[in-house]
Design a protein around this motif. Sequence first.
Motif, PDB file in Angstrom:
ATOM      1  N   ALA A 177       0.826  -1.199   0.000  1.00  0.00           N
ATOM      2  CA  ALA A 177       0.000   0.000   0.000  1.00  0.00           C
ATOM      3  C   ALA A 177       0.867   1.258   0.000  1.00  0.00           C
ATOM      4  O   ALA A 177       0.553   2.237  -0.670  1.00  0.00           O
ATOM      5  N   VAL A 178       1.962   1.218   0.742  1.00  0.00           N
ATOM      6  CA  VAL A 178       2.864   2.370   0.773  1.00  0.00           C
ATOM      7  C   VAL A 178       3.456   2.574  -0.618  1.00  0.00           C
ATOM      8  O   VAL A 178       3.474   3.693  -1.156  1.00  0.00           O
ATOM      9  N   GLU A 179       3.908   1.490  -1.168  1.00  0.00           N
ATOM     10  CA  GLU A 179       4.509   1.545  -2.506  1.00  0.00           C
ATOM     11  C   GLU A 179       3.503   2.104  -3.520  1.00  0.00           C
ATOM     12  O   GLU A 179       3.832   2.982  -4.328  1.00  0.00           O
ATOM     13  N   ALA A 180       2.263   1.613  -3.432  1.00  0.00           N
ATOM     14  CA  ALA A 180       1.247   2.051  -4.385  1.00  0.00           C
ATOM     15  C   ALA A 180       0.933   3.529  -4.196  1.00  0.00           C
ATOM     16  O   ALA A 180       0.730   4.264  -5.153  1.00  0.00           O
ATOM     17  N   ARG A 181       0.910   3.958  -2.948  1.00  0.00           N
ATOM     18  CA  ARG A 181       0.500   5.329  -2.678  1.00  0.00           C
ATOM     19  C   ARG A 181       1.614   6.326  -2.986  1.00  0.00           C
ATOM     20  O   ARG A 181       1.370   7.416  -3.507  1.00  0.00           O
ATOM     21  N   TYR A 182       2.873   5.976  -2.640  1.00  0.00           N
ATOM     22  CA  TYR A 182       3.956   6.952  -2.730  1.00  0.00           C
ATOM     23  C   TYR A 182       5.000   6.621  -3.788  1.00  0.00           C
ATOM     24  O   TYR A 182       5.910   7.402  -4.035  1.00  0.00           O
ATOM     25  N   GLY A 183       4.895   5.449  -4.363  1.00  0.00           N
ATOM     26  CA  GLY A 183       5.853   5.109  -5.409  1.00  0.00           C
ATOM     27  C   GLY A 183       7.184   4.630  -4.854  1.00  0.00           C
ATOM     28  O   GLY A 183       8.112   4.337  -5.612  1.00  0.00           O
ATOM     29  N   VAL A 184       7.319   4.552  -3.527  1.00  0.00           N
ATOM     30  CA  VAL A 184       8.524   3.959  -2.922  1.00  0.00           C
ATOM     31  C   VAL A 184       8.076   3.033  -1.794  1.00  0.00           C
ATOM     32  O   VAL A 184       6.974   3.187  -1.268  1.00  0.00           O
ATOM     33  N   GLY A 185       8.946   2.130  -1.453  1.00  0.00           N
ATOM     34  CA  GLY A 185       8.629   1.221  -0.337  1.00  0.00           C
ATOM     35  C   GLY A 185       8.741   1.950   0.991  1.00  0.00           C
ATOM     36  O   GLY A 185       9.281   3.058   1.064  1.00  0.00           O
ATOM     37  N   PRO A 186       8.234   1.329   2.061  1.00  0.00           N
ATOM     38  CA  PRO A 186       8.229   1.988   3.375  1.00  0.00           C
ATOM     39  C   PRO A 186       9.625   2.377   3.855  1.00  0.00           C
ATOM     40  O   PRO A 186       9.792   3.417   4.497  1.00  0.00           O
ATOM     41  N   GLU A 187      10.612   1.559   3.554  1.00  0.00           N
ATOM     42  CA  GLU A 187      11.953   1.891   4.048  1.00  0.00           C
ATOM     43  C   GLU A 187      12.487   3.157   3.387  1.00  0.00           C
ATOM     44  O   GLU A 187      13.367   3.821   3.933  1.00  0.00           O
ATOM     45  N   ARG A 188      11.927   3.503   2.206  1.00  0.00           N
ATOM     46  CA  ARG A 188      12.362   4.718   1.508  1.00  0.00           C
ATOM     47  C   ARG A 188      11.427   5.889   1.760  1.00  0.00           C
ATOM     48  O   ARG A 188      11.677   6.996   1.291  1.00  0.00           O
ATOM     49  N   TYR A 189      10.321   5.616   2.447  1.00  0.00           N
ATOM     50  CA  TYR A 189       9.356   6.702   2.632  1.00  0.00           C
ATOM     51  C   TYR A 189       9.973   7.916   3.327  1.00  0.00           C
ATOM     52  O   TYR A 189       9.779   9.048   2.882  1.00  0.00           O
ATOM     53  N   PRO A 190      10.763   7.732   4.396  1.00  0.00           N
ATOM     54  CA  PRO A 190      11.346   8.929   5.029  1.00  0.00           C
ATOM     55  C   PRO A 190      12.304   9.669   4.090  1.00  0.00           C
ATOM     56  O   PRO A 190      12.471  10.888   4.226  1.00  0.00           O
ATOM     57  N   ASP A 191      12.913   8.953   3.165  1.00  0.00           N
ATOM     58  CA  ASP A 191      13.740   9.635   2.156  1.00  0.00           C
ATOM     59  C   ASP A 191      12.871  10.573   1.339  1.00  0.00           C
ATOM     60  O   ASP A 191      13.210  11.735   1.084  1.00  0.00           O
ATOM     61  N   VAL A 209       9.695  20.160  -5.833  1.00  0.00           N
ATOM     62  CA  VAL A 209       9.798  18.696  -5.822  1.00  0.00           C
ATOM     63  C   VAL A 209       8.629  18.112  -5.029  1.00  0.00           C
ATOM     64  O   VAL A 209       8.478  18.382  -3.846  1.00  0.00           O
ATOM     65  N   GLY A 210       7.822  17.350  -5.731  1.00  0.00           N
ATOM     66  CA  GLY A 210       6.689  16.692  -5.095  1.00  0.00           C
ATOM     67  C   GLY A 210       6.967  15.214  -4.969  1.00  0.00           C
ATOM     68  O   GLY A 210       8.078  14.742  -5.294  1.00  0.00           O
ATOM     69  N   PRO A 211       5.999  14.480  -4.514  1.00  0.00           N
ATOM     70  CA  PRO A 211       6.198  13.045  -4.296  1.00  0.00           C
ATOM     71  C   PRO A 211       6.602  12.291  -5.572  1.00  0.00           C
ATOM     72  O   PRO A 211       7.402  11.360  -5.499  1.00  0.00           O
ATOM     73  N   LYS A 212       6.077  12.704  -6.687  1.00  0.00           N
ATOM     74  CA  LYS A 212       6.391  11.990  -7.927  1.00  0.00           C
ATOM     75  C   LYS A 212       7.876  12.106  -8.258  1.00  0.00           C
ATOM     76  O   LYS A 212       8.573  11.104  -8.476  1.00  0.00           O
ATOM     77  N   THR A 213       8.357  13.345  -8.291  1.00  0.00           N
ATOM     78  CA  THR A 213       9.767  13.574  -8.598  1.00  0.00           C
ATOM     79  C   THR A 213      10.658  12.887  -7.565  1.00  0.00           C
ATOM     80  O   THR A 213      11.634  12.204  -7.904  1.00  0.00           O
ATOM     81  N   ALA A 214      10.286  13.070  -6.301  1.00  0.00           N
ATOM     82  CA  ALA A 214      11.103  12.498  -5.230  1.00  0.00           C
ATOM     83  C   ALA A 214      11.191  10.985  -5.388  1.00  0.00           C
ATOM     84  O   ALA A 214      12.280  10.397  -5.271  1.00  0.00           O
ATOM     85  N   ALA A 215      10.059  10.358  -5.685  1.00  0.00           N
ATOM     86  CA  ALA A 215      10.060   8.903  -5.837  1.00  0.00           C
ATOM     87  C   ALA A 215      10.937   8.494  -7.015  1.00  0.00           C
ATOM     88  O   ALA A 215      11.675   7.507  -6.944  1.00  0.00           O
ATOM     89  N   LYS A 216      10.858   9.265  -8.054  1.00  0.00           N
ATOM     90  CA  LYS A 216      11.656   8.951  -9.247  1.00  0.00           C
ATOM     91  C   LYS A 216      13.149   8.997  -8.919  1.00  0.00           C
ATOM     92  O   LYS A 216      13.909   8.091  -9.224  1.00  0.00           O
TER      93      LYS A 216
END
Length: 907
Positions: A177-191, A209-216
């Motif tokens: 769910a985290v991955e789907a919502r933010y495009g990164v796994g939970p361990e990378r969410y704080p990044d 920089v929004g979540p999309k760019t950050a995830a990329k």
Amino acid sequence: MSDALPAGTPTTRPRLLLVDGHSMAYRAFFALPVEKFASSTGQPTNAVFGFTSMLANLLRDEAPTHVAVAFDLARTTFRTERYPEYKGTRDASPEPFKGQVPIIRQLLETMHVAVLDKPNFEADDILATLAAQARAQGMEVLVCTGDRDALQLVNEDVTVLYPVKGVSELARMTPAAVEARYGVGPERYPDLAALVGETSDNLPGVPGVGPKTAAKWITAYGGLEGVLASAEQVPGKAGESLRAHLDQVALNRELNRLVDDLDLPLGPADLAVQPWDRPALHTLLDELEFRTLRDRLFAMLPDDGADASTQTQAAPLDLVELAPGGLAGWLAARARTPLALDVRGTGAPAAGDAWGVALADGDGQAVAYDLADITTADEQALAAWLADADAPKVVHASKAAWHALAGRGLPLAGVTFDTELAAYLCQPDRRAYDLADLAIGYLHRELGADDASAAQGSLDLDLGGTDEARRAGERAAAVRDLSEVLAGELADRGAGGLLDELELPLVDVLARMERTGIAIDGDYLSGLERTFDAAVQGAAAEAYAVIGREVNLGSPKQLQEVLFDQLGMPRTKKIKTGYTTDAAALTDLFARTQHPFLEHLLAHRDAIRLRQTVEGLLRSVGADGRIHTTFQQTIAATGRLSSTDPNLQNIPIRTEAGRQIRRAFVVGTRHETLLTADYSQIEMRIMAHLSGDEGLIAAFRSGEDLHSYVGSRVFGVPTDEVTPAMRSKIKAMSYGLAYGLSSYGLSQQLSVEVGEASALMADYFERFGGVRDYLTGVVDVARATGWTATILGRRRYLPDLTSDNRQRREVAERMALNAPIQGSAADLIKVAMLGVDRELTRRALGSRLLLQVHDELVLEVAPGEREEVEALVREQMGAAGDRVPGGFDVPLDVSVGVGGSWHEAGH
DNA sequence: AAGAGAACGTA
DNA sequence: CGTACGTTCTCTTC
């Protein structure tokens, strides 16, 4: 314990629910309209309601086996120290929200849900720590919080429940769910959060920089470290922006990392879901006026017939309205059968008053009278019945009832059962024994929300209306029914004798002691107040002069500023709110620095304390010139009495100035002298008896000075060569043993090396092996049975002896060491009090008991009775051990003093 | 206004 | 890192 399960037993994986209390309460506050949620007292309750509702749903839907709620303590944490602007944009919390958190904490307490907090850390750090520990122990974890930082905790064992709408709709944030919502796994969410920023924490992100760019970026460069390391290569406007904000990003990441290795008092294993304290929960929900939520909560319970929705109905109460003058007949028809008595009024000693009584029989009939309206005939019938020692009565809190009735000139006798005392003997660690709570707990019956007479019987409810009469009747009926349930509980514990032969007879003795009070020399005491006040002023002035300003010397907070900031003194022992400024620490600081401020501060402390004690006593002097304390008989879990309003069991004696206060307690005008009698070394004698240690028993039988005798054996020298230093070490150790003193503790007390302290203890146990065997044995037995017992069978239940939490377990172990000793001493002096009182009465003496101070009795001696009373007191106190089954193996020595004041009668 | 924490008195 | 209490004062109440 899982390896102890028989093969084939299905095991379900333990599931831990962790809740961020503030976060969810705050969400609840905004989710529900505050104007719709307030109790009739005006207390806003929307956050409490929303939180409780959410928790109820979680408990029902997730069926956790373990649960805990963590709270933030203050706005300041290590994060704000690091970065003062952290969460800096948050508005002060709204006025109606304040006060709801303590209620939530109280509610959680009644539900026996563990509540944790830690200074300098946020709730999420606690949750992170527990989640990590629980995972390591193979648990499944649910974390309920509105703080997105918690998403970093998500993994295959940990799911975050994140509120999406109000507090009722929670998103299950699994790794997918985290991955789907933010495009990164939970361990990378704080990044990602570090790059994007977190408005609510006042952490700015990289502009543009929004979540999309950050995830990329995170995916492309392998995490934030990679992004930062490769910042030069990040293309475009966003890359430029990143390079301009590298420090902020690094700081964001530092701040959003949750601490998962805190030291916490409880571990996951300590958080097992517990049965609720139903009486307390009912009371609280009553206060909050949560009717439907109460039903929802209790409806969740397994249907064992004991909850609110399925409570057993009392037999319908037949509230009889007798014709005027009919009471005598009603009573006569029920002669010699126990009737329950409910008294409305105030139960303060020597200032009580009663305005209503209700009586209930065993067949569901009750009568109630307003004492302002009662006919003379009925009042006479009532008075005769109340005073008839052969007319059995069942009462809740009979001492308060005794005082209330005494205020109306109605003596009370023949109380054969007191439901409050019975409940105390069954559950001595409880804080309170309200009738309404006991009725719910033991009868599953709800009494009116207006509560029963507390210990002081402070309820002002008149019997003018039929509703009040009915409620009084229902209370009496509940007392009647409770007495039968509790009598069975007592019998199961072998405690029936304790009630019948000790606590219940003592009620009358205590009631008379309280009503008598102790005379005070008011002029002398007022003079003392002026003396101490002058000392306070003087010390304060000198202290201010030294530091060049005025501070509040009674404020530990301001003192810390002065001592550690202004004067730059070495830090003392750490406490929750900084560094201690207690007398021991200040004395130590003075020894090291010789700073005059400390001297004046300590003098000020002493003086203010003495003045405070004196002022409190002056306020308590009654119209009769005497102080009437209240002895609480159901407070101390060990069986001791306690004293309140005022506490006369902690009047100073150790210092000369303190002893001056004892001069104010004087013999009354119609009496000749005060007499004090105390047991010498009662606890050590009990230790000798309980341990059966031959050396210690011989010590007491020898009649020699105990500590010198023991010292000679421990140090291997003749008794007369035991130096005062040796003796005081032995004395400290002997008493310490009864408290579970460690060698470290002993070393602190004696100011010696730990090695010396433990060698001393080893030598002691070498000579007095029975003591060692007893001390270890008593804990083992208590662990196996679940309780300790005194010489008269008074139990204390210590479930924490089997706790997995070391700190809790060790605390319980020390309680187990001490409870039989302290409690047996309490048993003995209670027996002695009964004996002394019985003999004074039997011989029709005018002398009387006034006070009990744990191992000491204070009596007021009538003219010409001094010798007889002294002999009688010695005899009765000395003989208390005869009541012990199997006898008491050690003589009980009593020392007696006589004088015009408590000081002079002391010794 | 109420509760928590600190401090301190007794056995 | 010694048990059992009660009272008073200050400070805080994300």
